[in-house]
Write a protein that holds these residues in place. Structure first.
Motif, mmCIF file in Angstrom:
data_model
loop_
_atom_site.group_PDB
_atom_site.id
_atom_site.type_symbol
_atom_site.label_atom_id
_atom_site.label_comp_id
_atom_site.label_asym_id
_atom_site.label_seq_id
_atom_site.Cartn_x
_atom_site.Cartn_y
_atom_site.Cartn_z
ATOM 1 N N LEU A 241 0.849 -1.189 0.000
ATOM 2 C CA LEU A 241 0.000 0.000 0.000
ATOM 3 C C LEU A 241 0.884 1.238 0.000
ATOM 4 O O LEU A 241 1.900 1.276 0.703
ATOM 5 N N GLU A 242 0.526 2.253 -0.794
ATOM 6 C CA GLU A 242 1.328 3.473 -0.883
ATOM 7 C C GLU A 242 0.454 4.706 -0.668
ATOM 8 O O GLU A 242 -0.703 4.738 -1.076
ATOM 9 N N ALA A 243 1.079 5.726 -0.045
ATOM 10 C CA ALA A 243 0.421 7.025 0.134
ATOM 11 C C ALA A 243 1.389 8.117 -0.295
ATOM 12 O O ALA A 243 2.544 8.132 0.136
ATOM 13 N N PRO A 244 0.944 9.058 -1.130
ATOM 14 C CA PRO A 244 1.822 10.153 -1.543
ATOM 15 C C PRO A 244 2.003 11.142 -0.402
ATOM 16 O O PRO A 244 1.257 11.123 0.593
ATOM 17 N N PRO A 245 2.982 12.045 -0.509
ATOM 18 C CA PRO A 245 3.202 13.041 0.549
ATOM 19 C C PRO A 245 1.933 13.831 0.852
ATOM 20 O O PRO A 245 1.198 14.245 -0.051
ATOM 21 N N GLY A 246 1.666 13.993 2.134
ATOM 22 C CA GLY A 246 0.534 14.784 2.574
ATOM 23 C C GLY A 246 -0.803 14.067 2.584
ATOM 24 O O GLY A 246 -1.795 14.614 3.059
ATOM 25 N N ALA A 247 -0.831 12.818 2.086
ATOM 26 C CA ALA A 247 -2.108 12.087 2.000
ATOM 27 C C ALA A 247 -2.147 10.887 2.939
ATOM 28 O O ALA A 247 -3.012 10.021 2.812
ATOM 29 N N GLN A 248 -1.243 10.862 3.904
ATOM 30 C CA GLN A 248 -1.107 9.659 4.718
ATOM 31 C C GLN A 248 -2.310 9.385 5.626
ATOM 32 O O GLN A 248 -2.531 8.243 6.029
ATOM 33 N N ARG A 249 -3.109 10.410 5.951
ATOM 34 C CA ARG A 249 -4.253 10.150 6.822
ATOM 35 C C ARG A 249 -5.233 9.174 6.185
ATOM 36 O O ARG A 249 -6.000 8.499 6.894
ATOM 37 N N ALA A 250 -5.218 9.070 4.867
ATOM 38 C CA ALA A 250 -6.101 8.115 4.186
ATOM 39 C C ALA A 250 -5.740 6.673 4.531
ATOM 40 O O ALA A 250 -6.552 5.760 4.326
ATOM 41 N N ARG A 288 5.250 3.714 2.229
ATOM 42 C CA ARG A 288 4.867 2.384 1.766
ATOM 43 C C ARG A 288 4.583 1.524 2.986
ATOM 44 O O ARG A 288 5.333 1.554 3.957
ATOM 45 N N VAL A 289 3.515 0.746 2.903
ATOM 46 C CA VAL A 289 3.020 0.004 4.056
ATOM 47 C C VAL A 289 2.974 -1.488 3.742
ATOM 48 O O VAL A 289 2.493 -1.899 2.673
ATOM 49 N N HIS A 290 3.465 -2.289 4.681
ATOM 50 C CA HIS A 290 3.388 -3.737 4.559
ATOM 51 C C HIS A 290 1.940 -4.180 4.820
ATOM 52 O O HIS A 290 1.598 -4.696 5.881
ATOM 53 N N PHE A 291 1.130 -3.944 3.837
ATOM 54 C CA PHE A 291 -0.264 -4.379 3.840
ATOM 55 C C PHE A 291 -0.509 -4.931 2.444
ATOM 56 O O PHE A 291 -0.588 -4.175 1.481
ATOM 57 N N HIS A 292 -0.573 -6.256 2.333
ATOM 58 C CA HIS A 292 -0.739 -6.872 1.021
ATOM 59 C C HIS A 292 -2.110 -6.513 0.455
ATOM 60 O O HIS A 292 -3.140 -6.877 1.033
ATOM 61 N N VAL A 293 -2.125 -5.800 -0.638
ATOM 62 C CA VAL A 293 -3.373 -5.378 -1.274
ATOM 63 C C VAL A 293 -3.504 -6.094 -2.616
ATOM 64 O O VAL A 293 -2.511 -6.519 -3.203
ATOM 65 N N PRO A 294 -4.732 -6.276 -3.111
ATOM 66 C CA PRO A 294 -4.927 -7.047 -4.346
ATOM 67 C C PRO A 294 -4.070 -6.549 -5.498
ATOM 68 O O PRO A 294 -3.913 -5.343 -5.708
ATOM 69 N N LEU A 295 -3.543 -7.506 -6.257
ATOM 70 C CA LEU A 295 -2.640 -7.163 -7.358
ATOM 71 C C LEU A 295 -3.350 -6.388 -8.458
ATOM 72 O O LEU A 295 -2.750 -5.508 -9.086
ATOM 73 N N ALA A 298 -6.790 -1.156 -7.218
ATOM 74 C CA ALA A 298 -6.172 -0.072 -6.461
ATOM 75 C C ALA A 298 -7.129 0.406 -5.388
ATOM 76 O O ALA A 298 -8.354 0.372 -5.575
ATOM 77 N N PRO A 299 -6.623 0.864 -4.256
ATOM 78 C CA PRO A 299 -7.490 1.426 -3.221
ATOM 79 C C PRO A 299 -8.029 2.784 -3.677
ATOM 80 O O PRO A 299 -7.568 3.344 -4.678
ATOM 81 N N PRO A 300 -8.989 3.333 -2.965
ATOM 82 C CA PRO A 300 -9.522 4.654 -3.350
ATOM 83 C C PRO A 300 -8.426 5.709 -3.331
ATOM 84 O O PRO A 300 -7.554 5.701 -2.457
ATOM 85 N N PRO A 301 -8.426 6.642 -4.298
ATOM 86 C CA PRO A 301 -7.461 7.742 -4.299
ATOM 87 C C PRO A 301 -7.578 8.537 -3.000
ATOM 88 O O PRO A 301 -8.660 8.579 -2.393
ATOM 89 N N THR A 304 -2.376 4.475 -3.541
ATOM 90 C CA THR A 304 -2.030 3.641 -4.683
ATOM 91 C C THR A 304 -1.367 2.368 -4.153
ATOM 92 O O THR A 304 -1.355 2.116 -2.947
ATOM 93 N N THR A 305 -0.808 1.563 -5.059
ATOM 94 C CA THR A 305 -0.104 0.351 -4.662
ATOM 95 C C THR A 305 1.241 0.286 -5.387
ATOM 96 O O THR A 305 1.528 1.082 -6.285
ATOM 97 N N SER A 306 2.021 -0.706 -5.004
ATOM 98 C CA SER A 306 3.335 -0.892 -5.629
ATOM 99 C C SER A 306 3.264 -1.838 -6.816
ATOM 100 O O SER A 306 4.255 -2.507 -7.141
ATOM 101 N N ALA A 307 2.128 -1.909 -7.504
ATOM 102 C CA ALA A 307 2.010 -2.770 -8.687
ATOM 103 C C ALA A 307 3.076 -2.471 -9.743
ATOM 104 O O ALA A 307 3.606 -3.415 -10.350
ATOM 105 N N PRO A 308 3.450 -1.205 -10.016
ATOM 106 C CA PRO A 308 4.534 -0.972 -10.976
ATOM 107 C C PRO A 308 5.847 -1.614 -10.533
ATOM 108 O O PRO A 308 6.610 -2.113 -11.373
ATOM 109 N N TYR A 309 6.108 -1.614 -9.229
ATOM 110 C CA TYR A 309 7.311 -2.262 -8.714
ATOM 111 C C TYR A 309 7.252 -3.767 -8.986
ATOM 112 O O TYR A 309 8.244 -4.374 -9.411
ATOM 113 N N LEU A 310 6.099 -4.379 -8.744
ATOM 114 C CA LEU A 310 5.954 -5.811 -9.004
ATOM 115 C C LEU A 310 6.196 -6.116 -10.475
ATOM 116 O O LEU A 310 6.875 -7.098 -10.813
ATOM 117 N N ARG A 311 5.664 -5.291 -11.374
ATOM 118 C CA ARG A 311 5.895 -5.521 -12.799
ATOM 119 C C ARG A 311 7.376 -5.457 -13.135
ATOM 120 O O ARG A 311 7.894 -6.286 -13.899
#
Length: 368
Positions: A241-250, A288-295, A298-301, A304-311
């Motif tokens: 699971l990923e959060a951009p700067p300033g959006a971590q409360r989500a 980046r959070v160690h929370f396995h999210v579906p490949l 994507a979660p609600p804006p 985001t997720t690290s799917a590009p990293y997995l690719r």
């Protein structure tokens, strides 16, 4: 699912059953007949990465008829097992797991005996035309309490497990390899640490299990695992699971009580997401959070997720002239703790596997 790499070798794609809360043999048979069979029906994917608790594994070893019955049940359902998840020992779906998932660690004889037992079981469950199986396990221990004596006990147990696996291969003709899975916060957090600590073990039977979520959380370069010199026994296909700067409360919606969710930024680290949200990490950096999210989703804006990293990691490990691993396991074990958890987990698993199949075929692989 078996896929043929362009070099002619076979790559096995499976999903891990640690997403299911079965810890005894009746529960395991139930998950096979239920969710696993439905995934097979939806997608035609017959590969499983079984998770067997210590209790279930002990029952199978104590009662050979149960082990034979499990193999017969798998065959009847059109399912095959080529890999086991040997990381959680028991209680993986307890109300609170957190740090207990790392116990017993590799300094403890119980971890050694559990892993050797899993190897015996896997050798009996492998399809007749498959001679190699894999087991993923924890990266030695959680980082606290590490002493010289503990390190010595770990190395003794690693020597013992390699000897046991070699003896098993001699008896059965089945080669079972164990992969240690680097994870943030553990003694082996990264692939460079794995190189330092595992350089002298028996690489015929011991190597790495690379978890794409863990590597992304650690901000590792995707090619790092390929440069360790250690065999890559298995890849766990997962997204962080990923959060951009300033959006971590989500991220607060994902701060749940069962699993540990190590959280990192480029310059900061927290052992759990709640600690990070309480001010443990800089808010002007991506988290980046160690929370396995579906490949495949994507979660609600703005999350985001690290799917590009997995690719990118798939391209490194499987996109070259030869594959650097032959076992790929989809391991999203958090379906039941996702915000708004879906009622139809089987459909979600099938969608993930379909996404992964698409990635592998884009690398030139073909279904067998």
């Amino acid at each position: 699912m078996r896929l043929r790499h362009p070099d002619g070798s076979t790559v096995h794609l499976s999903y891990c059953t640690n997403v299911h809360a079965a810890e005894d043999l009746p529960g395991i048979h139930g998950q096979l007949s239920g969710v696993a069979a439905r995934v097979r029906h939806l997608l035609g994917v017959e590969r499983l990465g079984l998770w067997l608790s210590q209790h279930a594994a002990a029952d199978l070893l104590a009662h050979p008829g149960e082990l034979a019955g499990l193999r017969e049940r798998l065959t009847a359902l059109g399912l095959e097992v080529v890999t086991l998840n040997g990381f959680p020992y028991r209680g993986f779906h307890d109300e609170i797991v957190k740090y207990r998932v790392y116990q017993p660690d590799w300094a403890d004889a119980e971890r050694l005996q559990y892993t050797l037992g899993l190897a015996e079981i896997l050798a009996a469950l492998l399809p007749d035309d498959v001679t190699e199986g894999t087991i993923s396990t924890l990266p030695l221990a959680w980082r606290t309490g590490w002493t010289r004596d503990k390190a010595a006990a770990v190395m003794a147990n690693l020597d013992a497990v390699a000897q046991g696996l070699r003896a098993l291969a001699g008896r059965t003709g089945k080669v079972i390899r164990v992969g240690f899975e680097p994870e943030p916060g553990c003694i082996i957090e990264t692939t460079p640490q794995a190189t330092a600590l595992l350089s002298n073990v028996d690489h015929d039977y011991l190597g790495l299990c690379l978890d794409a979520c863990h590597m992304a959380v650690g901000f590792e370069e995707p090619g790092a695992g390929a440069r360790t010199g250690l065999p890559i026994v298995k890849l766990q296909a997962s997204c962080a699971l990923e959060a951009p700067p300033g959006a971590q409360r989500a991220l607060a919606a994902f701060d749940e009580a069962r699993f540990l969710h190590q959280t990192r930024s480029a310059t900061g680290y927290a052992d759990d997401l709640g600690e990070a949200l309480a001010g443990g990490l800089p808010a002007d950096e991506s988290w980046r959070v160690h929370f396995h999210v579906p490949l495949h989703d994507a979660p609600p804006p703005p999350l985001t997720t690290s799917a590009p990293y997995l690719r990118d990691l798939l391209n490194v490990l499987l996109g070259g002239e030869r594959p650097l691993t032959s076992h790929v396991e989809v391991e999203t074990y958090t379906w039941n703790v996702l915000p708004g958890a879906p009622a139809d987990v089987a459909a979600g698993i099938a969608a993930e596997l379909d996404w992964m199949r698409g990635r592998l075929t884009s690398l030139g692989m073909k279904e067998q």
